[in-house]
Each structure stands twice: as structure tokens, then as C-alpha cells.
Scaffold this motif. Structure first.
Motif, PDB file in Angstrom:
ATOM      1  N   ALA B 265       0.838  -1.202   0.000  1.00 40.76           N
ATOM      2  CA  ALA B 265       0.000   0.000   0.000  1.00 40.76           C
ATOM      3  C   ALA B 265       0.871   1.249   0.000  1.00 40.76           C
ATOM      4  N   VAL B 268       2.259   2.445  -3.414  1.00 44.15           N
ATOM      5  CA  VAL B 268       1.405   3.216  -4.321  1.00 44.15           C
ATOM      6  C   VAL B 268       1.959   4.629  -4.485  1.00 44.15           C
ATOM      7  N   VAL B 271       4.958   4.883  -6.938  1.00 42.61           N
ATOM      8  CA  VAL B 271       4.508   4.539  -8.284  1.00 42.61           C
ATOM      9  C   VAL B 271       3.772   5.717  -8.921  1.00 42.61           C
ATOM     10  N   THR B 272       3.009   6.470  -8.112  1.00 41.67           N
ATOM     11  CA  THR B 272       2.247   7.586  -8.663  1.00 41.67           C
ATOM     12  C   THR B 272       2.958   8.927  -8.476  1.00 41.67           C
ATOM     13  N   TRP B 279      -1.107   8.612   0.600  1.00 39.71           N
ATOM     14  CA  TRP B 279      -2.359   8.182  -0.005  1.00 39.71           C
ATOM     15  C   TRP B 279      -3.200   9.409  -0.324  1.00 39.71           C
ATOM     16  N   ALA B 287      -7.767   3.021   2.130  1.00 40.99           N
ATOM     17  CA  ALA B 287      -6.442   2.401   2.200  1.00 40.99           C
ATOM     18  C   ALA B 287      -6.100   2.066   3.645  1.00 40.99           C
TER      19      ALA B 287
END
Lengths: 551, 317
Positions: B265, B268, B271-272, B279, B287
Motif C-alpha cells: 500500500a 502506491v 509509483v504515482t 495516499w 487504504a
């Protein structure tokens, strides 16, 4: 959000992820994943090292996008980069060794008829399995087998914890990272089989007590500064009102005592000998080279970055440097009296720890009021501290490389011949030229002879001591060097000299000698060579440590 | 301040001292363990009285529940008799010196702790404003959950990893990869206790799940929930419910899943193009809930594994 910043987080979280995954897998994929991690970590380190060493920038990352004081910041400055490099280099070499020689990872207990050993049965592997009898296997005593698959999750989590400590820009997070390191290090000692459990338990008590003291100290610091961030706390303390100073000094004392417990500074050293000497061959080098560096790092961080120096620290610095000097001399003398190889190397660690605490004397200021330099050279207090820091870090890094090589070699011999008694290992060096060479090179590093990294370190420390007027430190360093040369010769010479009395020499089956392939001798040899080669990087280290330095 | 609350506080304070005495002074292990359990209850009440419901729950579940279970287990299993075997006079003198030293260290540490608390209290105000500002980004409403899983999620992740590694360590010293103990039958208990355990288990399951899902808006969360669910597993095992096959098959995945899901988690973010563990406020709440569910599984498994490790890990006499 650059790639370098992502790499910062990945240095901690990748090994942790792999550690959690390997806890579920069977033995062979554990090794594969472990080696894979060891291959990726240098790639992740490269951009961080490039930014700090070449560009001279501090890399930091506010996790989750929350800035301190609420959030946690990862921060790689010169000091972090130096210790991270040690962690990655030594960790990779030892991972390779453990992957090639699974039986170096400890001993596991299995039920007699159901399980077959995965690795070749080494010395001391326990009784052969008996044919199945009427009794259910669960009710019969287990048998010990060489090799322990739990090494992989534990070591990878320990690696993650080490990187977490070296990268942490937050005091409480440092504590959590140290907990991860301590917990896994204790378990790694316990992999050595029943005989090592007592040492592991003792280590657990010491580690937990040390952590508790650190936690109380951090609590005190928060109470004064209202922040857990290292830089913010340091900034607040620098301008803090006079009446909070006693609390800051008390916090520093508590943290220092806690970390001294964890790093095994004399007189807190007794737990270290059975733990480091009794641990499996792949674990001892990790403990001596890396695990005890984590508390050293925390001490340097708190002393130089958080709590400002002052007159009121004089007593503490004197006590610390006296304990350091006692460690250098006492540890070396005790090392000389050992009859077994691994305890000798463990006592050598106790002695080396002492050098890193001579640093305290330089932080405490000069003995003659103001620093005295050569005529015409203006030396400031900061120069003394920075040169002492470079010297101390150089010695700690040099010790990490050399001690890892030394313990790997000694553990290899102990696994192969079933003993590490020096009298019984006479002349075995002729079978393992690479190994003996690795030990020789690391001995040069440990004794701090010229061109090794430790030599640069001793040189810087001596310079700093002279500039600050602490001539006694020079005497300690010289005595320590002579004694270390003596015990290292005592450790290595018997391996080269053929036994006069054939009866006492250990015999080893041919198939086991074949097993001692070139590949297994490579990790210690590479580490031994690095000990010497890194000596040329002494000046680079000096530049690196100015990145993000508090002065 | 009126007389009523002051009397309650005084009574609680004396109760803590008395319970601490009961946990330290008796000569038998069983009495010591019982004293410890009582102390846990009283301290939970103190936390409630101070308005720290989260700490009270954690103290009741972990300090009182799980640690109490471990101590009672040790008291029942070990040989009956005195807690210390300092029988000769020299041992007794040593014991006195140690007790004195222990009391001294304890007093010093308590004074320091009180000092920290007294000084830290005014600082809390400094955190109020940033917390109020950034709470909307976290996706949760409860301050404690926001600190544990948003502001300082990284600390929580590493702490969970410590628990995972404690489980791995217990398995490492055990036989056949560490789950051998699960096969050893527990000693039969009296039928009343078994019935009690069977009745109590579903209640604990419900309480555990409630604590987990309440955590986003009220007091509770993965740690409290995990320890209550672990207590349920211990009760079931004690009651003779066959858990062996389930334990042997699911223990390792359950142990690891919390940390694995947490890190994935957190991945993420990079990656973004965000930092690790970041988040988006829109789905941050989801999440965090997903992470908490799996963390609860991991924490339950870790605590239960440590409990299983109390049985002889060698598995044979």
C-alpha cells in the motif's frame, strides 16, 4: 518526488518486504530472494551516494507527505551515506556467503524420520536419523541439523532496520529502527542452537534495557523541544532557555548509557563475547561489523546534531573517554589471553569499540582551554571536532569491513574443522590460501597499519587529539595498535605453522575440503581487500562527512 | 474540584499501589500473576479516568490480557513453590542487595518518567494546530488512528515488523520450522472452564472486530483488536478446539500478510510520483482500513505465535 527520494524509502522497505515474504516460503526461494535483494540494494544506494558525495546535497523525504513535527522525515546526509555504504557493502558480501554455504546460518531442530536435511551434513550436525519406530515422530526427541532457513527473514529484517536507523531523521523512529535491529539480532544469535540460547537471552535483556533508556531520553528531549525531528530538536535546543539545560544533559546521559550498553563499551561488554562468539558463522560478522554500528551512529547523531556541546558535559566526556581507553587496553589484553579464535575476535571488537569513544574527549573541548595548533595554523574548536568525527567514522567503517572478513574466515574454519581452538587449527592455512590472505588483510585493517582505512582514522583522531591537547589519547592509540598487532599475530600465525605434534592437529575429510570451494573464500577476500583499498578513500570520507554537518 | 472526583482519584491511586504490592510481594508465582492481572485492571481504570480511552483499551488488552495470560501460564506450568530459589543465606543476602538495587533503579526511573510527563504535557498544545490542519488529508476522524496510520505510519509499519520478527524468532527456536508446538495437546481443564471458554470466544470475536472497525472514528484499532482476537484463539486452544491443522497451514501467511500489505500500500506513493506511504485524501480512508484489517491479522498471528512458543519448542520431553 525524485527517484533518489524513492530510493531512500526503498533502502528500508524493500528488504523488509522481502523479509516478510521469505517468512512464508521454503528454504531455496528464500536464498534466491535474499541474493536478489543483495543485488538490488547497491543499485538503490548508488543515487543516494551520488547525491551526497558528488553533488554535496542532503537527500530527504517526508513520508506520506506529512512534514515534521507531525510526520517523519528520512534524511541522508554525509554521516548517513557513510554508514549506509558500510551496511550495503558488508551486507551484500555476507548474504553471498550465506547463500553459498547454507550450513553457516545456524542449526535447526527437526523431528527424526520425517524431515531430510537440505544441506550436506556438516560437523556437529547431530545424530543420524534412526529408522521410523512405533512411537509417533512428535513424541521423540528432535535431532539437530546444520543450516537454518529462518536466517533469511531475520537477516533481511535486520538489514532493513539498520538502514532505517542510518536514514532516520526522527528520534522516535530511530528508537523503532533500533528495536527492529535488536530483536532480529537476538534471534540471529539464537540460530546457533541450544548452546547459544543463554547468550541470546542475555543479549535480549541488555538490548531492551538500552532501548528503554534511549526511549526515556527521547521523551525528555521531546518535553523540551516539542518535536521528534532531529534537526528541529537540535535547532530548538541551541536556543533553549538556560533552565531546560539540565533536562537536556540528563537526556543525553540516559541515551549515552543506553547506547553504551548496546555497543558493549567496557564495563558493559560481557554480553558481547558469548553472543558474538557463539553465533553462527554467517551471523557473527553481521553482529560485529554492522549491528553495533547502529548505536554508534545514534550516539554521534545525538551528541553532534541534537544536544549542543557545553561546559557541563565535561564529567560525562571524561568518563566516556576513560571507559574508551579502558576498553582499548583491557579488551586487547583479554583478546591476547584467548585460546579460541572466535572469542579472540569478539574481544578484539570490545577493544575497537573503545577507540570510537576517545571521540568524546574531543567533543568535550581541549584540555588547555583553547585548541593549540602548529604555529601559523589557526585551528578552531569545530576543526577539532570535525577531524575527530572523520577519524572515528573512518575507524568504525574500517572495523566493519575488516571484522566482517575476520569473523567470516574464523567461522568458516570452525564449521569446517569443528573447532576454533587455535592450537588444533595449526597448519590448516595451507589448504585455504585465500582465506588466510583475507585474514591477513583484515588484520592489517584491524591493527590500523598504514594505507588501511583504520590507519586514516587513527591518523585523524591522533591529529585531533594533539590539537586539543589530549596527549594521553595518543598514548592509548599507540598501545592499542601494538596490542592488536600482537593478538592478531597470535590468531593467524598458528594457521600458517605446521603442527609439531601430529597428534593434536585436526583431520578433515577430503569431501569437506572439496566443499570449501573458491566461491566460499571470495566474500572474506573481497572484504579484506576493501579494508585496504578503502584507505585511499580517507580524504573522500572527510568531504562526505561535511555534507549536512552541524558546523 | 469537588470532593467526589478527588476521592475516586485517591482510591485509584491507592489501588494502583496496593495492586503493585500484590504483583511484587507474594512468594508464589500464581499469586504474583494474579496480582499482576489485578494491576492491569486498575491501571486501565486509571487511563480511562485520565480520558485516554485508547491507552486504556491497549493496557487492558495487551498489558492485562495477553501478558497476564502468559504469566498465568508460566505460574501454572512451572514447579510450584517459591518464586525465587534463593534458599541459602548468601543467596538471600544477594537477593536483598538486588531487590534494593532494583527498587532504587525503579524509583529513579519513575521520577524521570514523571518528570517527562509533567514537562511534556504543556507541549501537546504545540501539536494541536498542525493536527487540526492536516486531519482532513488523513481520511480518518480519530486522532490516534491518524497518528498511527497517517502521520507516523512508518513507525507503525516498523513496529509491526518487530512483532512479525518476534513470531519468526519464536518459530526459529522451535522444531520443524516452529509450528511443532501446535501439535502438542493442551492439558485437559475442568469442564466448567471449557464451557466458559467456548461461551467467551464468540464474544471476544465480536469485541475484536468492533474494535477494529470502530478505530477510524472512535477509540480502537489494529493493535487492540489483534490482542483481543489473540485472546480468543488462546481460549479456543485451551478449550480443546482443534486448531492444529489451521494453525500449521495459515500461521506463516497470517504472520506476514500485515507487513506485506502495508508495504505494498505504501508503494502506491512512489509509483504515482508521491512519497512513500502517501495516499490520496479521497481514498486514504479506504487504504487505511484495508491496511488495518491485514495488520490485525498479522498482529493476532504474531501474538498467538509468541503464546505457542511458551510450550516446549523442542516438542519432546
Amino acid at each position: 518526488m525524485s527517484l533518489t527520494q524513492s530510493a531512500l524509502g526503498a533502502l528500508v522497505l524493500l528488504p523488509l518486504l522481502v523479509a516478510a515474504v521469505t517468512a512464508v516460503l521454503p528454504h531455496t526461494p528464500r536464498r534466491t530472494l535474499g541474493v536478489g535483494t543483495a543485488l538490488v540494494l547497491p543499485v538503490l544506494l548508488a543515487p543516494v551516494l551520488w547525491s551526497t558525495a558528488v553533488d554535496g546535497d542532503v537527500v530527504d523525504l517526508a513520508l506520506g507527505g506529512y512534514e515534521p513535527p507531525l510526520g517523519i522525515r528520512l534524511r541522508a546526509d554525509g554521516l548517513s551515506a557513510a554508514f549506509l555504504t558500510l551496511s550495503v557493502v558488508v551486507g551484500t558480501a555476507i548474504t553471498a556467503y550465506a547463500a553459498v554455504l547454507p550450513h553457516s546460518t545456524g542449526r535447526r531442530i527437526v523431528s527424526p524420520p520425517t524431515m531430510q536435511p537440505e544441506g550436506p551434513a556438516g560437523p556437529g550436525g547431530g545424530a543420524q536419523p534412526e529408522p521410523a519406530e512405533q512411537a509417533a515422530p512428535a513424541d521423540r526427541p528432535g535431532v539437530w541439523r546444520p543450516g537454518h532457513p529462518s536466517f533469511w527473514p531475520l537477516w533481511l529484517a535486520c538489514w532493513s532496520g539498520l538502514n532505517a536507523v542510518f536514514l532516520s531523521g526522527d528520534l522516535f523512529n530511530t528508537y523503532v529502527g533500533l528495536e527492529l535491529v535488536g530483536m532480529t539480532a537476538v534471534a540471529l544469535v539464537a540460530l546457533g542452537g541450544r548452546s547459544s540460547w543463554q547468550a541470546a537471552l542475555r543479549y535480549l535483556f541488555v538490548a531492551v534495557l538500552g532501548s528503554l533508556l534511549l526511549l526515556i531520553g527521547i521523551g525528555l528531549l521531546v518535553s523540551i523541544t516539542g518535536t521528534l525531528d532531529v534537526l528541529q530538536a537540535g535547532a530548538v535546543l541551541a536556543d533553549a532557555p538556560e533552565e531546560t539545560r539540565p533536562a537536556a544533559v540528563l537526556a543525553l546521559c540516559l541515551i549515552t548509557v543506553g547506547m553504551c550498553l548496546k555497543v558493549a563499551l567496557v564495563p558493559f561488554h560481557t554480553w558481547l563475547i558469548p553472543a558474538h562468539a557463539g553465533a553462527p558463522s554467517a551471523v557473527s560478522p553481521l553482529l560485529s561489523a554492522l549491528v553495533i554500528k547502529a548505536p554508534v551512529f545514534v550516539l554521534l547523531r545525538v551528541w553532534l546534531w541534537v544536544v549542543p556541546a557545553g561546559e557541563d558535559l565535561a564529567v560525562l566526556t571524561v568518563v566516556l573517554s576513560v571507559m574508551g581507553a579502558a576498553a582499548v587496553v583491557g579488551g586487547s589484553v583479554l583478546a591476547l589471553r584467548q585460546t579460541h579464535l572466535k572469542p579472540l575476535i569478539a574481544y578484539s571488537t570490545v577493544a575497537q569499540v573503545g577507540y570510537w569513544f576517545l571521540f568524546a574527549a574531543m567533543v568535550g573541548g581541549s584540555s588547555s582551554g583553547s585548541p593549540e595548533g602548529l604555529p601559523g595554523v589557526d585551528i578552531t574548536e569545530d576543526d577539532v571536532v570535525s577531524s575527530a568525527l572523520v577519524g572515528t567514522v573512518a575507524m568504525a567503517l574500517g572495523h566493519g569491513l575488516a571484522k566482517a572478513a575476520m569473523f567470516l574466515a574464523a567461522g568458516f574454519l570452525k564449521d569446517l574443522y569443528g573447532t576454533d581452538e587455535m592450537d588444533r587449527l595449526r597448519g590448516v592455512g595451507q589448504h585455504h590460501p585465500g582465506l588466510v590472505m583475507a585474514m591477513g588483510l583484515s588484520a592489517v585493517g584491524l591493527a590500523g597499519l598504514p594505507i588501511s582505512l583504520s590507519f586514516s582514522g587513527k591518523w585523524m583522531l591522533t591529529t585531533s587529539a594533539v590539537a586539543a591537547g589530549h596527549y594521553w589519547a595518543v598514548v592509548v592509540i599507540v598501545i592499542g595498535t601494538i596490542l592488536s598487532a600482537a593478538y592478531l599475530v597470535r590468531a593467524i600465525a598458528p594457521l600458517l605453522v605446521e603442527s609439531e605434534d601430529e597428534g593434536t592437529a585436526v583431520e578433515v575429510p577430503e569431501w569437506q575440503l572439496e566443499h570449501a570451494s573458491v566461491l566460499t573464500q571470495l566474500p572474506p577476500l573481497v572484504l579484506g581487500l576493501l579494508t585496504i583499498v578503502a584507505g585511499f578513500g580517507g580524504a573522500l570520507l572527510g568531504d562526505l562527512l561535511t555534507v549536512g554537518a552541524p558546523w | 474540584m469537588t470532593d467526589g472526583p478527588a476521592l475516586i482519584d485517591l482510591a485509584l491511586g491507592l489501588g494502583v499501589l496496593a495492586a503493585a504490592g500484590c504483583a511484587l510481594l507474594p512468594r508464589t508465582r500464581f499469586a504474583l500473576a494474579t496480582g499482576f492481572l489485578v494491576l492491569g485492571v486498575v491501571i486501565s481504570l486509571v487511563w480511562l479516568r485520565l480520558g485516554s480511552v485508547d491507552v486504556a483499551l491497549a493496557e487492558a488488552a495487551l498489558g492485562g490480557g495477553i501478558l497476564g495470560a502468559v504469566l498465568v501460564w508460566l505460574a501454572v506450568r512451572s514447579r510450584p513453590g517459591a518464586a525465587s530459589d534463593a534458599s541459602d543465606s548468601r543467596g538471600r543476602a544477594d537477593g536483598r542487595v538486588r531487590t534494593g538495587l532494583g527498587v532504587l533503579v525503579g524509583v529513579v526511573l519513575s521520577v524521570l518518567g514523571a518528570l517527562v510527563w509533567a514537562r511534556i504535557y504543556p507541549q501537546i498544545a504545540r501539536w494541536q494546530d498542525p493536527v487540526a490542519q492536516q486531519m482532513p488529508d488523513t481520511g480518518v476522524d480519530h486522532g490516534v488512528t491518524a497518528v498511527l496510520l497517517a502521520f507516523r505510519a512508518y513507525d507503525t509499519l516498523l513496529e509491526t515488523a518487530v512483532l512479525l520478527m518476534a513470531g519468526v524468532a519464536v518459530m526459529a527456536v522451535g522444531r520443524d520450522g516452529g509450528l511443532h508446538q501446535a501439535r502438542i495437546p493442551v492439558h485437559p481443564l475442568s469442564s466448567t472452564l471449557v464451557t466458559m471458554a467456548r461461551v467467551g470466544a464468540p464474544v471476544l470475536l465480536l469485541a475484536g472486530l468492533w474494535l477494529l472497525f470502530a478505530g477510524s472514528s472512535e477509540s480502537g484499532g489494529a493493535f487492540q483488536s489483534g490482542s483481543v482476537l489473540c485472546a480468543m484463539l488462546i481460549l479456543l486452544r485451551v478449550a480443546g478446539v482443534p486448531l492444529t491443522v489451521t494453525t500449521r497451514r495459515w500461521m506463516r501467511p497470517a504472520l506476514a500478510v500485515g507487513v506485506v500489505v502495508f508495504i505494498l500500500a505504501g508503494l502506491v506513493g512512489p509509483v504515482t510520483g508521491q512519497p512513500w506511504l502517501a495516499w490520496d485524501p479521497q481514498w486514504a480512508g479506504t487504504a487505511i482500513l484495508v491496511v488495518e484489517v491485514f495488520l490485525t491479522v498479522g498482529i493476532t498471528a504474531g501474538l498467538y505465535m509468541v503464546y505457542l512458543g511458551l510450550d516446549n519448542p523442542q516438542g519432546a520431553p
